[in-house]
Design a protein around this motif. Structure first.
Motif, mmCIF file in Angstrom:
data_model
loop_
_atom_site.group_PDB
_atom_site.id
_atom_site.type_symbol
_atom_site.label_atom_id
_atom_site.label_comp_id
_atom_site.label_asym_id
_atom_site.label_seq_id
_atom_site.Cartn_x
_atom_site.Cartn_y
_atom_site.Cartn_z
ATOM 1 N N UNK A 1 69.913 -22.996 -84.652
ATOM 2 C CA UNK A 1 70.181 -21.601 -84.983
ATOM 3 C C UNK A 1 69.006 -20.978 -85.731
ATOM 4 N N UNK A 2 68.410 -21.765 -86.628
ATOM 5 C CA UNK A 2 67.254 -21.266 -87.364
ATOM 6 C C UNK A 2 66.091 -20.983 -86.424
ATOM 7 N N UNK A 3 65.812 -21.905 -85.524
ATOM 8 C CA UNK A 3 64.733 -21.688 -84.555
ATOM 9 C C UNK A 3 65.002 -20.449 -83.721
ATOM 10 N N UNK A 4 66.258 -20.276 -83.293
ATOM 11 C CA UNK A 4 66.600 -19.119 -82.483
ATOM 12 C C UNK A 4 66.487 -17.814 -83.234
ATOM 13 N N UNK A 5 66.859 -17.824 -84.506
ATOM 14 C CA UNK A 5 66.829 -16.595 -85.316
ATOM 15 C C UNK A 5 65.421 -16.201 -85.727
ATOM 16 N N UNK A 6 64.631 -17.168 -86.156
ATOM 17 C CA UNK A 6 63.405 -16.852 -86.885
ATOM 18 C C UNK A 6 62.124 -16.933 -86.064
ATOM 19 N N UNK A 7 62.115 -17.721 -84.992
ATOM 20 C CA UNK A 7 60.837 -17.986 -84.332
ATOM 21 C C UNK A 7 60.584 -17.069 -83.145
ATOM 22 N N UNK A 8 59.312 -16.882 -82.845
ATOM 23 C CA UNK A 8 58.886 -16.147 -81.646
ATOM 24 C C UNK A 8 58.690 -17.095 -80.474
ATOM 25 N N UNK A 9 58.117 -18.258 -80.772
ATOM 26 C CA UNK A 9 57.860 -19.279 -79.761
ATOM 27 C C UNK A 9 58.473 -20.598 -80.219
ATOM 28 N N UNK A 10 58.842 -21.439 -79.256
ATOM 29 C CA UNK A 10 59.433 -22.728 -79.595
ATOM 30 C C UNK A 10 58.813 -23.826 -78.730
ATOM 31 N N UNK A 11 58.491 -24.935 -79.383
ATOM 32 C CA UNK A 11 58.024 -26.137 -78.696
ATOM 33 C C UNK A 11 59.101 -27.203 -78.814
ATOM 34 N N UNK A 12 59.533 -27.731 -77.680
ATOM 35 C CA UNK A 12 60.529 -28.801 -77.678
ATOM 36 C C UNK A 12 59.836 -30.132 -77.415
ATOM 37 N N UNK A 13 59.958 -31.040 -78.377
ATOM 38 C CA UNK A 13 59.408 -32.383 -78.241
ATOM 39 C C UNK A 13 60.536 -33.387 -78.062
ATOM 40 N N UNK A 14 60.242 -34.466 -77.374
ATOM 41 C CA UNK A 14 61.221 -35.527 -77.201
ATOM 42 C C UNK A 14 60.477 -36.845 -77.034
ATOM 43 N N UNK A 15 61.235 -37.910 -76.804
ATOM 44 C CA UNK A 15 60.638 -39.218 -76.565
ATOM 45 C C UNK A 15 60.414 -39.411 -75.077
ATOM 46 N N UNK A 16 59.328 -40.078 -74.750
ATOM 47 C CA UNK A 16 59.012 -40.381 -73.355
ATOM 48 C C UNK A 16 60.126 -41.233 -72.757
ATOM 49 N N UNK A 17 60.885 -40.678 -71.837
ATOM 50 C CA UNK A 17 62.043 -41.366 -71.264
ATOM 51 C C UNK A 17 61.638 -42.509 -70.342
ATOM 52 N N UNK A 18 60.391 -42.515 -69.897
ATOM 53 C CA UNK A 18 59.949 -43.587 -69.015
ATOM 54 C C UNK A 18 59.617 -44.862 -69.786
ATOM 55 N N UNK A 19 59.492 -44.726 -71.094
ATOM 56 C CA UNK A 19 59.184 -45.898 -71.926
ATOM 57 C C UNK A 19 59.877 -45.700 -73.269
ATOM 58 N N UNK A 20 61.199 -45.592 -73.233
ATOM 59 C CA UNK A 20 61.969 -45.169 -74.392
ATOM 60 C C UNK A 20 61.833 -46.130 -75.565
ATOM 61 N N UNK A 21 61.676 -47.412 -75.294
ATOM 62 C CA UNK A 21 61.579 -48.385 -76.386
ATOM 63 C C UNK A 21 60.317 -48.214 -77.211
ATOM 64 N N UNK A 22 59.274 -47.664 -76.613
ATOM 65 C CA UNK A 22 58.006 -47.467 -77.329
ATOM 66 C C UNK A 22 58.087 -46.287 -78.297
ATOM 67 N N UNK A 23 59.059 -45.413 -78.117
ATOM 68 C CA UNK A 23 59.274 -44.260 -78.988
ATOM 69 C C UNK A 23 57.994 -43.429 -79.147
ATOM 70 N N UNK A 24 57.507 -42.962 -78.007
ATOM 71 C CA UNK A 24 56.305 -42.126 -77.973
ATOM 72 C C UNK A 24 56.724 -40.675 -77.813
ATOM 73 N N UNK A 25 56.290 -39.826 -78.734
ATOM 74 C CA UNK A 25 56.638 -38.415 -78.675
ATOM 75 C C UNK A 25 55.786 -37.663 -77.675
ATOM 76 N N UNK A 26 56.432 -36.777 -76.919
ATOM 77 C CA UNK A 26 55.731 -35.939 -75.942
ATOM 78 C C UNK A 26 56.217 -34.500 -76.079
#
Length: 272
Positions: free
Chosen positions: A219-244
């Motif tokens: 809700x905060x991101x939606x209210x306050x920001x102009x642009x948003x970057x969504x990061x997650x973990x690489x699903x092809x190598x989930x155990x390595x926990x690499x952010x993309x």
């Protein structure tokens, strides 16, 4: 090099990115934390970085003023350009860089000093030669705190409420006259009223500053920001926990019509 950094805000009158990463990866010792991040931050906008815990949001934020330099074993590959200047070049002083790219942390962290001395701390160590009283007042006014503390500037900053302490930390960041402010979950420890005040303050500040905020609050991101970057973990190598970086764009578009199914699932609460 310091003169080049000092003059960058004068040159950035166009819509060129204030911060741009190219193929950015961060390692902690031999562990890859985030991989191949390409993002361009618009000036005088609020950019939110969202994503599940452990995906590297704070790691990415800290690369923008080289705070990761303070972590043993951390190293960076790729480029980070601040108004076109590569901030990882050896000739650049990271302390000087942080005068122009301030940071506000998750938990309010006033120094055990007076309110006045908290705000004056940065300018003093940077040998500010102007009128300190005026600078302190201006910074506190910009942080929407002056009217609440103007009669108790000699009192400890630690005596303020949590929301006031966070605004004091924002005033402290503003006192070095930066043009970019990084905020790492600045309202996560605050009550709803104080959170709303911080959000309103960010919107006011973007007239003069660029703000990048890490938040878990959709809700905060939606209210306050102009642009948003969504990061997650690489699903092809989930155990390595690499952010993309999964998706980046205008907040309204990303929240209402995301291009990526994973983005939609996260925003709607299906995972994360």
């Amino acid at each position: 090099m310091e003169n080049n950094i000092r003059d960058t805000h004068l040159k950035n009158q166009s819509k060129e990115p204030i911060i741009e990463t190219k193929g950015l990866s961060v390692f902690y010792n031999n562990r890859l934390a985030i991989r191949d991040i390409n993002i361009a931050i618009e000036p005088n906008k609020i950019t939110a970085i969202i994503g599940p815990s452990g995906c590297g949001k704070s790691t990415l934020l800290r690369t923008f003023n080289r705070m990761n330099d303070l972590i043993p074993g951390a190293r960076v590959e790729g480029k980070i350009l601040y108004n076109g200047i590569d901030i990882n070049q050896k000739a650049l002083d990271p302390v000087g860089l942080r005068r122009h790219i301030g940071m506000v942390f998750q938990k309010p962290n006033p120094f055990p000093k007076s309110i006045y001395d908290n705000v004056a701390f940065g300018p003093r160590i940077n040998h500010y030669t102007g009128n300190m009283d005026e600078l302190v007042e201006t910074s506190l006014r910009q942080a929407a705190l002056w009217d609440e503390v103007k009669d108790k500037l000699k009192e400890s900053g630690l005596a303020l409420s949590g929301g006031q302490q966070q605004r004091l930390c924002i005033a402290r960041a503003l006192a070095t006259q930066p043009d970019l402010i990084l905020m790492d979950e600045p309202a996560s420890a605050l009550d709803p009223v104080a959170t709303q005040r911080i959000e309103e303050l960010m919107i006011e500040l973007k007239e003069k500053y660029t703000i990048i905020i890490v938040t878990h609050n959709m809700q905060q991101a939606g209210r306050a920001s102009d642009n948003t970057a969504f990061m997650s973990l690489d699903r092809e190598n989930i155990e390595a926990r690499i952010g993309i970086l999964v998706e980046y764009g205008k907040t309204e578009q990303l929240f209402t019509n995301p291009r990526n199914k994973e983005t939609e699932d996260y925003i709607t609460g299906r995972f994360g």
